[in-house]
Design a protein around this motif. Structure first.
Motif, PDB file in Angstrom:
ATOM      1  N   UNK A  74      36.187  59.425  72.961  1.00 28.74           N
ATOM      2  CA  UNK A  74      36.102  58.115  72.320  1.00 28.74           C
ATOM      3  C   UNK A  74      36.902  58.117  71.019  1.00 28.74           C
ATOM      4  N   UNK A  75      37.563  57.012  70.671  1.00 31.47           N
ATOM      5  CA  UNK A  75      38.233  56.920  69.366  1.00 31.47           C
ATOM      6  C   UNK A  75      37.220  56.982  68.229  1.00 31.47           C
ATOM      7  N   UNK A  76      37.667  57.458  67.094  1.00 27.81           N
ATOM      8  CA  UNK A  76      36.779  57.653  65.948  1.00 27.81           C
ATOM      9  C   UNK A  76      36.067  56.369  65.517  1.00 27.81           C
ATOM     10  N   UNK A  77      36.752  55.221  65.365  1.00 24.30           N
ATOM     11  CA  UNK A  77      36.027  54.017  64.907  1.00 24.30           C
ATOM     12  C   UNK A  77      34.921  53.589  65.865  1.00 24.30           C
ATOM     13  N   UNK A  78      35.161  53.652  67.169  1.00 30.55           N
ATOM     14  CA  UNK A  78      34.129  53.248  68.129  1.00 30.55           C
ATOM     15  C   UNK A  78      32.942  54.213  68.095  1.00 30.55           C
ATOM     16  N   UNK A  79      33.231  55.516  68.033  1.00 29.06           N
ATOM     17  CA  UNK A  79      32.155  56.503  67.959  1.00 29.06           C
ATOM     18  C   UNK A  79      31.355  56.333  66.676  1.00 29.06           C
ATOM     19  N   UNK A  80      32.051  56.017  65.573  1.00 34.72           N
ATOM     20  CA  UNK A  80      31.366  55.821  64.296  1.00 34.72           C
ATOM     21  C   UNK A  80      30.441  54.609  64.353  1.00 34.72           C
ATOM     22  N   UNK A  81      30.907  53.531  64.978  1.00 34.26           N
ATOM     23  CA  UNK A  81      30.068  52.339  65.106  1.00 34.26           C
ATOM     24  C   UNK A  81      28.841  52.624  65.974  1.00 34.26           C
ATOM     25  N   UNK A  82      29.014  53.391  67.048  1.00 35.10           N
ATOM     26  CA  UNK A  82      27.877  53.737  67.908  1.00 35.10           C
ATOM     27  C   UNK A  82      26.890  54.651  67.181  1.00 35.10           C
ATOM     28  N   UNK A  83      27.408  55.581  66.372  1.00 31.59           N
ATOM     29  CA  UNK A  83      26.527  56.466  65.614  1.00 31.59           C
ATOM     30  C   UNK A  83      25.678  55.668  64.634  1.00 31.59           C
ATOM     31  N   UNK A  84      26.292  54.696  63.948  1.00 36.92           N
ATOM     32  CA  UNK A  84      25.543  53.854  63.019  1.00 36.92           C
ATOM     33  C   UNK A  84      24.531  52.978  63.762  1.00 36.92           C
ATOM     34  N   UNK A  85      24.936  52.434  64.918  1.00 36.15           N
ATOM     35  CA  UNK A  85      24.040  51.561  65.677  1.00 36.15           C
ATOM     36  C   UNK A  85      22.850  52.321  66.228  1.00 36.15           C
ATOM     37  N   UNK A  86      23.072  53.533  66.740  1.00 33.81           N
ATOM     38  CA  UNK A  86      21.969  54.317  67.274  1.00 33.81           C
ATOM     39  C   UNK A  86      20.995  54.717  66.165  1.00 33.81           C
ATOM     40  N   UNK A  87      21.523  55.111  65.012  1.00 29.35           N
ATOM     41  CA  UNK A  87      20.652  55.454  63.891  1.00 29.35           C
ATOM     42  C   UNK A  87      19.879  54.233  63.414  1.00 29.35           C
ATOM     43  N   UNK A  88      20.530  53.065  63.413  1.00 28.30           N
ATOM     44  CA  UNK A  88      19.839  51.842  63.009  1.00 28.30           C
ATOM     45  C   UNK A  88      18.696  51.512  63.966  1.00 28.30           C
ATOM     46  N   UNK A  89      18.940  51.708  65.273  1.00 23.54           N
ATOM     47  CA  UNK A  89      17.866  51.466  66.255  1.00 23.54           C
ATOM     48  C   UNK A  89      16.702  52.426  66.032  1.00 23.54           C
ATOM     49  N   UNK A  90      17.017  53.700  65.743  1.00 25.05           N
ATOM     50  CA  UNK A  90      15.956  54.659  65.456  1.00 25.05           C
ATOM     51  C   UNK A  90      15.216  54.278  64.187  1.00 25.05           C
ATOM     52  N   UNK A  91      15.960  53.816  63.166  1.00 20.16           N
ATOM     53  CA  UNK A  91      15.314  53.377  61.935  1.00 20.16           C
ATOM     54  C   UNK A  91      14.412  52.182  62.144  1.00 20.16           C
ATOM     55  N   UNK A  92      14.840  51.265  63.023  1.00 18.93           N
ATOM     56  CA  UNK A  92      13.997  50.108  63.339  1.00 18.93           C
ATOM     57  C   UNK A  92      12.703  50.550  64.008  1.00 18.93           C
ATOM     58  N   UNK A  93      12.798  51.561  64.871  1.00 20.81           N
ATOM     59  CA  UNK A  93      11.613  52.084  65.549  1.00 20.81           C
ATOM     60  C   UNK A  93      10.685  52.778  64.567  1.00 20.81           C
ATOM     61  N   UNK A  94      11.262  53.570  63.669  1.00 24.50           N
ATOM     62  CA  UNK A  94      10.444  54.284  62.686  1.00 24.50           C
ATOM     63  C   UNK A  94       9.865  53.317  61.659  1.00 24.50           C
ATOM     64  N   UNK A  95      10.560  52.202  61.440  1.00 30.12           N
ATOM     65  CA  UNK A  95      10.069  51.235  60.473  1.00 30.12           C
ATOM     66  C   UNK A  95       8.820  50.497  60.906  1.00 30.12           C
ATOM     67  N   UNK A  96       8.491  50.561  62.191  1.00 29.07           N
ATOM     68  CA  UNK A  96       7.287  49.868  62.662  1.00 29.07           C
ATOM     69  C   UNK A  96       6.012  50.360  61.988  1.00 29.07           C
ATOM     70  N   UNK A  97       5.840  51.702  61.766  1.00 33.41           N
ATOM     71  CA  UNK A  97       4.635  52.119  61.028  1.00 33.41           C
ATOM     72  C   UNK A  97       4.573  51.588  59.610  1.00 33.41           C
ATOM     73  N   UNK A  98       5.736  51.251  59.026  1.00 36.68           N
ATOM     74  CA  UNK A  98       5.737  50.728  57.668  1.00 36.68           C
ATOM     75  C   UNK A  98       5.044  49.377  57.573  1.00 36.68           C
ATOM     76  N   UNK A  99       4.866  48.711  58.723  1.00 37.22           N
ATOM     77  CA  UNK A  99       4.176  47.434  58.714  1.00 37.22           C
ATOM     78  C   UNK A  99       2.676  47.609  58.593  1.00 37.22           C
ATOM     79  N   UNK A 100       2.190  48.825  58.857  1.00 39.44           N
ATOM     80  CA  UNK A 100       0.753  49.068  58.855  1.00 39.44           C
ATOM     81  C   UNK A 100       0.298  50.039  57.767  1.00 39.44           C
ATOM     82  N   UNK A 101       1.162  50.999  57.443  1.00 38.78           N
ATOM     83  CA  UNK A 101       0.760  52.046  56.493  1.00 38.78           C
ATOM     84  C   UNK A 101       1.660  51.992  55.269  1.00 38.78           C
TER      85      UNK A 101
END
Length: 339
Positions: A74-101
């Motif tokens: 994969x070209x560097x810009x596309x891989x970089x965008x996917x790396x940021x998007x995947x981390x953002x999705x993981x952050x969104x998942x981890x952020x769910x406990x922040x709504x309760x605790x």
């Protein structure tokens, strides 16, 4: 005045490959990479008031995503965008406990996530290489490769400047003001119509995306990654970086990154002048970090950025500067967070 000094700083950074040796250029590249990660963690902790003790997991997620996609061609810009998007999705998942605790319970939740991700990195050998590690190719921009130290430095510089400008503009927007309102008082923020769940989740996602960007660049810089590079100690280093840099300031994230990278070099250079019993001690670096952190918490809670504000004000107001001008005032107790 700000435009002049920041423009001068940018010119110095652009000229750095021709002014400093290759070793120090590599250290400056690490400062830019950690500065990008620090901006994300500063957005989460310094401006939204949500602390994460497992942020190294997002760093590792971006690094392994970048390594895997670049290995597939994969070209560097596309891989970089996917790396940021995947981390953002993981952050969104981890952020769910922040709504309760909140507080220490949120820290425990993010810490547990960090342990789980580290174990996944070690066990998913077909993708990550397991404990044997994984090699990372040089960035490929549709045929042009940034395989030299100078070219990769400029790549990191462009992304760091773009990330900084993006965060500054975000903080001036209604979204940024909503983050600050949540940090100061959740009850007051909700009474003004701010949707707590939406903005907390957004803060986690943006913070994780920046950590993923930094992780992708980190992988390319090291050219080899392994699970032990993204453990709890890395998360503690990231928290230490923003606390010493100065919570609640964009410049503090960059100053903290400069501290985190330069302090081991200062310790290594000072070992020659120390007695052998101290210089050869295995825990010297941890001891210095602990002493510095305690000193900042006790004497300079605003970190390096706070100290710079005092120096700048002294220079602007001399000889009319008064010693008690920055004396900390007694503050009223903040409203309790929503149960």
């Amino acid at each position: 005045g700000h435009r002049f000094w920041y423009g001068l700083l940018l010119l110095a950074l652009l000229a750095a490959p021709w002014l400093v040796p290759e070793y120090w250029l590599a250290q400056l590249t690490f400062v830019l990479i950690y500065g990008i990660v620090g901006l994300g963690l500063m957005l989460l902790a310094g401006f939204t008031g949500l602390f994460s003790m497992g942020h190294a997991a997002f760093l590792g997620g971006g690094a392994y995503t970048q390594a895997a996609l670049c290995g597939l061609g994969w070209p560097f810009p596309l891989a970089l965008a996917c790396a940021a998007a995947l981390s953002a999705a993981a952050g969104l998942l981890v952020g769910l406990p922040a709504l309760r605790v909140k507080g220490i319970y949120l820290g425990m939740a993010t810490l547990s996530f960090g342990f789980i991700v580290e174990e996944v990195f070690a066990r998913w050998e077909s993708v990550t290489g397991g404990n044997a590690g994984k090699h990372v190719q040089a960035p490929d921009f549709f045929g042009w490769k940034a395989d030299s130290a100078e070219s990769f430095y400029f790549v990191c510089l462009v992304i760091a400047v773009a990330s900084t400008l993006g965060i500054l503009n975000l903080l001036r927007s209604p979204t940024g003001r909503a983050f600050v309102a949540i940090r100061d008082s959740e009850i007051s923020a909700q009474s003004m119509g701010i949707h707590l769940a939406r903005y907390k989740s957004l803060s986690f996602a943006l913070s994780a995306a920046l950590a993923g960007l930094g992780g992708a660049l980190y992988a390319h810089k090291l050219q080899f990654i392994s699970p032990d590079q993204f453990d709890i100690l890395q998360s503690i280093d990231l928290l230490l970086m923003i606390v010493i840099g100065g919570l609640g300031s964009v410049l503090g994230a960059l100053l903290g990154a400069l501290f985190l990278i330069s302090m081991p070099q200062v310790i290594a250079l000072s070992k020659d002048s120390l007695p052998d019993a101290i210089a050869q001690a295995p825990g010297l670096q941890g001891l210095v970090y602990g002493v510095v952190l305690i000193a900042f918490v006790l004497f300079e809670p605003l970190g390096l950025y706070g100290r710079w504000l005092k120096v700048r004000t002294w220079l602007q107001m001399f000889p009319f500067y008064r010693k008690g001008m920055f004396k900390r005032q007694k503050s009223f107790q903040k409203s309790d967070r929503l149960k």
